[in-house]
Design a protein around this motif. Sequence first.
Motif, short mmCIF file in Angstrom:
data_model
loop_
_atom_site.label_atom_id
_atom_site.label_comp_id
_atom_site.label_asym_id
_atom_site.label_seq_id
_atom_site.Cartn_x
_atom_site.Cartn_y
_atom_site.Cartn_z
N LEU A 93 10.22 3.00 -9.28
CA LEU A 93 9.75 3.11 -7.90
C LEU A 93 8.24 3.34 -7.86
N ALA A 94 7.76 4.32 -8.60
CA ALA A 94 6.33 4.63 -8.61
C ALA A 94 5.52 3.44 -9.11
N ALA A 95 6.08 2.67 -10.03
CA ALA A 95 5.37 1.51 -10.58
C ALA A 95 5.11 0.44 -9.53
N GLY A 96 6.00 0.35 -8.55
CA GLY A 96 5.83 -0.69 -7.54
C GLY A 96 4.80 -0.37 -6.49
N LEU A 97 4.46 0.91 -6.32
CA LEU A 97 3.54 1.32 -5.25
C LEU A 97 2.13 0.75 -5.43
N PRO A 98 1.52 0.83 -6.63
CA PRO A 98 0.18 0.25 -6.79
C PRO A 98 0.16 -1.26 -6.55
N ILE A 99 1.26 -1.93 -6.90
CA ILE A 99 1.33 -3.38 -6.68
C ILE A 99 1.30 -3.69 -5.18
N ILE A 100 2.07 -2.92 -4.41
CA ILE A 100 2.14 -3.15 -2.96
C ILE A 100 0.78 -2.94 -2.31
N THR A 101 0.14 -1.80 -2.60
CA THR A 101 -1.16 -1.52 -1.97
C THR A 101 -2.22 -2.50 -2.43
N ALA A 102 -2.17 -2.90 -3.70
CA ALA A 102 -3.15 -3.87 -4.20
C ALA A 102 -3.00 -5.20 -3.48
N LEU A 103 -1.78 -5.63 -3.25
CA LEU A 103 -1.54 -6.91 -2.56
C LEU A 103 -1.99 -6.85 -1.11
N ILE A 104 -1.82 -5.70 -0.47
CA ILE A 104 -2.30 -5.55 0.91
C ILE A 104 -3.81 -5.68 0.96
N GLY A 105 -4.49 -4.96 0.07
CA GLY A 105 -5.96 -5.05 0.02
C GLY A 105 -6.43 -6.43 -0.36
N LEU A 106 -5.76 -7.04 -1.34
CA LEU A 106 -6.14 -8.38 -1.78
C LEU A 106 -5.92 -9.41 -0.68
N GLY A 107 -4.80 -9.29 0.04
CA GLY A 107 -4.52 -10.24 1.12
C GLY A 107 -5.58 -10.20 2.19
N ASN A 108 -5.97 -8.99 2.60
CA ASN A 108 -7.04 -8.87 3.60
C ASN A 108 -8.36 -9.40 3.07
N GLY A 109 -8.63 -9.12 1.80
CA GLY A 109 -9.89 -9.58 1.21
C GLY A 109 -9.98 -11.08 1.11
N ILE A 110 -8.89 -11.72 0.68
CA ILE A 110 -8.87 -13.17 0.54
C ILE A 110 -9.08 -13.85 1.89
N ILE A 111 -8.40 -13.33 2.91
CA ILE A 111 -8.54 -13.92 4.25
C ILE A 111 -9.97 -13.77 4.75
N LEU A 112 -10.60 -12.62 4.45
CA LEU A 112 -12.00 -12.41 4.83
C LEU A 112 -12.91 -13.44 4.16
N VAL A 113 -12.65 -13.72 2.89
CA VAL A 113 -13.44 -14.72 2.17
C VAL A 113 -13.23 -16.11 2.77
N MET A 114 -11.98 -16.41 3.13
CA MET A 114 -11.68 -17.72 3.75
C MET A 114 -12.42 -17.88 5.06
#
Length: 733
Positions: free
Chosen positions: A197-218
């Motif tokens: 469970l704890a292992a999945g938390l950094p993946i989730i938050t990283a993907l949220i930040g990455l998704g917002n960042g990628i869209i900003l770059v686009m």
Amino acid sequence: MAKNLYKLGEWAFCRPKRVMFGWLCILAIAGAAVWGLGTSFDGEITIPGTKSEKAGDLLKKEFPADDDNGTIQLIFKAPKGKTLESESVRKDIQKTLKETAEDKAVKSVADPYQSRTINKDKKIGYATVTYKTEADQVTEASKEKIQEAAKIAGDKGIQTELGGSVTFSELEIGGASEAIGVIIAYLILAFTFASFLAAGLPIITALIGLGNGIILVMIGSNFATMTSVSLSLAVMIGLAVGIDYALFMISRARSLMAEGLSLKESVARATGTAGSAVVFAGGTVIIALCGLSVVGIPFLANMGLAAAAVVFLVVLVSITAVPAILSFAGDRITPGKKNKWFANILKSREKKNSESNIWGRFVTRYPLFIVLAGVILTTVLSLPALHLDLGMPDNGMKSKDTIERRAYDLMAEGFGEGVNGPLILIADASKDKNPQTAIQKAAKRLEDISNIDSMSPPIPNQSGKYAMINITPKTGPENPKTKELVEDIRDKAEQIAKKDNVKFEVTGPTAVNIDISNKLTDALSKFTIIVVGFAFILLVVVFRSILVPVKAVLGFMMTLTATLGFTVSVLQDGHLNNLFGIPAAGPVLNFLPILVLGILFGLAMDYEVFLVSSIREAYVQSGDARKSILAGLKHSGSVVTAAGLIMIFVFASFIFGDDITIKSMGLALAFGVLFDAFVVRLTLVPAIMSLLGRTAWYLPKWLDRILPKVDIEGVSLINELEDKEAQKIDKAI
């Protein structure tokens, strides 16, 4: 800063739904904006002001027709026993060209028989299809139509390939290899946290930040000129640092919970302490990426700014979404509630000595041997960098399965390697009374230059004051002899300009790439001085020491030279090509060294800060240099190890994509992190500090007085909270 982050962490923990809903709303709104605006990535890599760029601008001005129109070359090879002049072959080719011309997007089709673009043995030739739009605006429908037309000749046994300025192999983001990198990162986190469970938390938050960042770059691609590589780089860095930063914060929260603090207080303190380190580390990476702007190369500056924007959003998500998602997880992520599957596996990790671990004791016991071994290893790995050759990977370095590579090879087979890297000369005789006569006379002086396979007669423009000459070298675009040819032409042009009223300028993709490589080579030394100087000043302020920053900077230089040496060994010399799926050896991507320098600087400082700050904290408390090193490696070593492994696998996942540019970046960054995290930070740094002893922390008193106080570990916050707890206890008594 730590106090404000503490309050922010507490606020986010108490309002998890608002925080997560807010980030998802931002993601949805930004996604809608991209849907409406679209993207506008430019595949061209140029540097304004170079000789070839100036010549190219003059060429567009004096020969404007069709300069920017997209072209596709239909390349034909006759079946065995026949030539392109054979009646049946000619008939099938004409059918193909007729079918091609029916596309309304096609402006013209240059027949190989009329344009005489057939080689000497009549076996290979090509037709040039010119479109009404620029190359990157040719639609997928048009590409499909010409591919269908090519099958007409191909089905008759005529090898038919497609070359030209229109590309068919698109850059892909988020493929299977990247997914594998994320899965491996999850497994590393699961082992580190002993919890699925704890292992999945950094993946989730990283993907949220990455998704917002990628869209900003686009969105940004519509307002600033960006290459398509910018998006890949942003994904690569954003995903890696996003997981790492969440790892640091969650690790700190779990350690505080293990000390008996409540979940809420642990998360708030982790945000104030580890969050401060994350903000500092992220700020360092952002500054390093923005620092690419100082070299004065627009495409590189925009690439750095795009990646910096993603890192900025990842940091914001880390200090807000991580506390929120820990609130959702609740007590299920406490250290005591390990997954049963890990129970037996992790028994071996329990240490009898609570103040040190095996690696720490080994490093501090044999420091001199370790330092000598590290220097030798670095020297061996760095040696290939002495013959570093920069260039821009062309279609000849793509996989043999790609359309572009097959066309490249067939053109080289029929017309020689140089046909894939033609040079364009523009002659300026505007100051001569008889410009065409002067150009003809001057052009003859170029004929004795070696390595020229063919040179067309001068083609005058409408005014007659300028002329264009096409030169085909004997060697390919990335061959060192082709680079020498460009320099020979320029040297000869200077001599001609002194004798005649004619100026020759060289341009074309090959000349442009040569000039870009030279410009980037010159900028590398300037950027290195800036980065090293900034690193030294930054670390002096953070660690309040002279020798620790010197050691850190030297370690970073070791990482840089070893990384460049390894990259040259694989990409340029061809070693381990099959292992990494590199189709062909060739020059190192011209902007890779300066890009790696900026990125690795930021990441190296991350690991330096997370590890050495822990050592310094222990030293301040105990005053024992050796014990502080053991304590630092014990408490921070495992987290730095996990963070390094995650970054390595995330970067390495990009090696196995199809694009050679992305492969090169993934390879260099994966090795750079591997060397810096495990050879430099976890091995050489503690070994050197063991040799230095207390001297490592020496700082002149006058310098200590004037340096600003930087508390990246949030020590002042912890002291304040402990004082408050003590006061409460006193009042209760």
